[in-house]
Design a protein around this motif. Structure first.
Motif, short mmCIF file in Angstrom:
data_model
loop_
_atom_site.label_atom_id
_atom_site.label_comp_id
_atom_site.label_asym_id
_atom_site.label_seq_id
_atom_site.Cartn_x
_atom_site.Cartn_y
_atom_site.Cartn_z
N LEU A 13 0.80 -1.23 0.00
CA LEU A 13 0.00 0.00 0.00
C LEU A 13 0.83 1.28 0.00
O LEU A 13 0.55 2.18 -0.79
N PRO A 14 1.85 1.44 0.88
CA PRO A 14 2.62 2.70 0.85
C PRO A 14 3.23 2.99 -0.52
O PRO A 14 3.25 4.15 -0.96
N THR A 15 3.70 1.95 -1.19
CA THR A 15 4.30 2.14 -2.51
C THR A 15 3.25 2.51 -3.55
O THR A 15 3.47 3.39 -4.40
N VAL A 16 2.07 1.86 -3.50
CA VAL A 16 1.01 2.17 -4.46
C VAL A 16 0.53 3.60 -4.26
O VAL A 16 0.26 4.32 -5.23
N VAL A 17 0.44 4.03 -3.01
CA VAL A 17 0.04 5.42 -2.73
C VAL A 17 1.07 6.39 -3.30
O VAL A 17 0.71 7.42 -3.90
N ALA A 18 2.35 6.07 -3.12
CA ALA A 18 3.40 6.94 -3.65
C ALA A 18 3.32 7.04 -5.17
O ALA A 18 3.43 8.13 -5.76
N LEU A 19 3.13 5.90 -5.83
CA LEU A 19 3.02 5.92 -7.30
C LEU A 19 1.77 6.67 -7.74
O LEU A 19 1.79 7.42 -8.73
N GLY A 20 0.67 6.50 -7.01
CA GLY A 20 -0.56 7.23 -7.34
C GLY A 20 -0.38 8.73 -7.18
O GLY A 20 -0.91 9.51 -7.98
N SER A 21 0.38 9.13 -6.17
CA SER A 21 0.65 10.56 -5.98
C SER A 21 1.42 11.13 -7.17
O SER A 21 1.19 12.27 -7.59
N ALA A 22 2.33 10.31 -7.72
CA ALA A 22 3.12 10.78 -8.86
C ALA A 22 2.29 10.82 -10.14
O ALA A 22 2.35 11.79 -10.90
N LEU A 23 1.48 9.79 -10.36
CA LEU A 23 0.75 9.68 -11.63
C LEU A 23 -0.51 10.54 -11.65
O LEU A 23 -0.87 11.09 -12.69
N TRP A 24 -1.19 10.65 -10.51
CA TRP A 24 -2.47 11.34 -10.47
C TRP A 24 -2.33 12.76 -9.96
O TRP A 24 -2.84 13.71 -10.57
N LEU A 25 -1.63 12.92 -8.84
CA LEU A 25 -1.49 14.25 -8.24
C LEU A 25 -0.27 15.01 -8.75
O LEU A 25 -0.03 16.14 -8.33
N ARG A 26 0.50 14.36 -9.61
CA ARG A 26 1.68 14.98 -10.23
C ARG A 26 2.73 15.40 -9.20
O ARG A 26 3.44 16.38 -9.39
N GLU A 27 2.79 14.65 -8.11
CA GLU A 27 3.84 14.90 -7.13
C GLU A 27 5.15 14.26 -7.60
O GLU A 27 5.14 13.20 -8.21
N ARG A 28 6.24 14.91 -7.28
CA ARG A 28 7.53 14.39 -7.71
C ARG A 28 8.04 13.36 -6.71
O ARG A 28 8.10 13.61 -5.51
N LEU A 29 8.41 12.18 -7.22
CA LEU A 29 8.92 11.12 -6.36
C LEU A 29 10.44 11.16 -6.32
O LEU A 29 11.10 11.42 -7.32
N SER A 30 10.98 10.86 -5.15
CA SER A 30 12.43 10.79 -4.99
C SER A 30 12.95 9.47 -5.56
O SER A 30 12.17 8.51 -5.74
N PRO A 31 14.24 9.38 -5.85
CA PRO A 31 14.80 8.10 -6.29
C PRO A 31 14.54 6.97 -5.31
O PRO A 31 14.34 5.83 -5.70
N ARG A 32 14.52 7.31 -4.01
CA ARG A 32 14.26 6.29 -3.00
C ARG A 32 12.84 5.73 -3.13
O ARG A 32 12.61 4.53 -2.95
N ALA A 33 11.86 6.59 -3.46
CA ALA A 33 10.49 6.13 -3.64
C ALA A 33 10.37 5.21 -4.85
O ALA A 33 9.65 4.20 -4.81
N TRP A 34 11.10 5.54 -5.93
CA TRP A 34 11.09 4.66 -7.10
C TRP A 34 11.74 3.33 -6.77
O TRP A 34 11.30 2.27 -7.25
N ALA A 35 12.79 3.35 -5.96
CA ALA A 35 13.43 2.10 -5.54
C ALA A 35 12.48 1.25 -4.71
O ALA A 35 12.43 0.02 -4.84
N ALA A 36 11.70 1.91 -3.84
CA ALA A 36 10.71 1.20 -3.04
C ALA A 36 9.67 0.53 -3.94
O ALA A 36 9.26 -0.61 -3.70
N ALA A 37 9.23 1.24 -4.96
CA ALA A 37 8.26 0.68 -5.90
C ALA A 37 8.83 -0.53 -6.63
O ALA A 37 8.15 -1.55 -6.83
N ALA A 38 10.08 -0.42 -7.02
CA ALA A 38 10.73 -1.53 -7.73
C ALA A 38 10.84 -2.75 -6.82
O ALA A 38 10.60 -3.89 -7.26
N LEU A 39 11.20 -2.54 -5.56
CA LEU A 39 11.30 -3.66 -4.62
C LEU A 39 9.94 -4.32 -4.40
O LEU A 39 9.83 -5.55 -4.36
#
Length: 293
Positions: free
Chosen positions: A101-127
């Motif tokens: 869930l935390p990773t899906v929320v972060a990705l949703g924030s980037a795709l829907w709310l246009r928030e900028r994700l840090s490299p660490r957040a992208w790494a979390a999504a990949a994991l």
């Protein structure tokens, strides 16, 4: 601060405990009936709490519209996905899927709310993606007790919960927590009522027993009321940017109870999955600067 951390921990432990409880209920009762009764019971408890703690006029039309959609995604879709998935997969793997869930929320924030994700957040999504892919690759090969379809249904519920979280950002500060929770349960009960009533003919003889009634009351009052109060009570004292770290207790509790109570088998695949998901949660939620107070 220790009291705040205890509240956050208790909230996530109860959410995790509700995974095996939901599995037990889903094996005996129709899914729409479980979800509908859960919402109705929560309304009965939240109504007096709202009147006592957050009295005031009903929220405005825009806020209510947003709460309606939060209910549709965060309660109706989430519960449907979770309960349907737990009929097919294990509570242990269900907890692992919920940990995304935390990773899906972060990705949703980037795709829907246009928030900028840090490299660490992208790494979390990949994991998180790697962990899910590894577990389901084993399932596709016929290994273990879980189910690819069951895991996918629970993940659909996770997506619904992530949409709820993103929608909730729009109402931040505009409505009280208990008031928002009450109206979401009201909307959810209304949305689920036709399906719950339609499922009554499929209620198995003997399923309406004292054990299932007790599990349903526990499921409703903890997942829809107590978890919420504990979580937001902890957030009032603890930094919001570290609260997400405590979500690691969710899959841990679901796994422990799945093994100890339901007799599910913990394998090496699960151990790898937990390590990967824990790393993903920590990457997604650990504060960038500063230390834990």
């Amino acid at each position: 601060m220790l009291a705040a951390y205890a509240m956050l921990t208790s909230s996530m432990v109860l959410v995790g405990a509700n995974v095996p409880v939901a599995k037990l209920l889903a094996e005996d009762l129709p899914i729409p009936l479980i979800a509908g009764l859960r919402c109705a019971l929560a309304c009965l408890v939240l109504w007096p709490l709202m009147r006592a703690i957050e009295p005031g006029p009903r929220p405005g039309r825009e806020v209510m519209r947003n709460l309606f959609w939060q209910a549709a995604f965060g309660t109706a879709l989430y519960n449907a996905g979770l309960l349907a998935g737990l009929r097919l997969t294990t509570a242990l793997e269900g907890g692992l899927v919920l940990a995304t869930l935390p990773t899906v929320v972060a990705l949703g924030s980037a795709l829907w709310l246009r928030e900028r994700l840090s490299p660490r957040a992208w790494a979390a999504a990949a994991l998180a993606a790697f962990g899910m892919a590894a577990i389901n690759a084993v399932r596709a090969g016929g290994g273990g007790e879980g189910s690819v379809v069951g895991n996918a249904l629970i993940f659909a519920g996770v997506v619904g919960e992530a949409v709820y979280v993103l929608l909730a950002k729009r109402n931040a500060g505009r409505v009280g927590v208990i008031t928002a929770a009450f109206w979401m349960q009201v909307f959810s009960a209304a949305q689920l009522a036709p399906f719950a009533l339609g499922s009554l003919p499929w209620l198995a003889p003997g399923a309406a027993n004292a054990t299932n009634a007790a599990l349903l009351v526990f499921h409703s009052l903890t997942a829809s009321v107590l978890c919420l109060l504990l979580w937001y009570g902890g957030l009032r004292r603890a930094p919001a940017n570290i609260a997400g770290v405590f979500s690691a207790f969710l899959p841990a509790t679901a796994a422990a109870l799945g093994v100890l109570v339901l007799g599910e088998r913990f394998t090496g695949v699960h151990a790898v999955g937990f390590a990967v998901m824990l790393a993903s949660i920590l990457l997604a939620t650990w504060p960038v600067r500063g230390r834990v107070p």
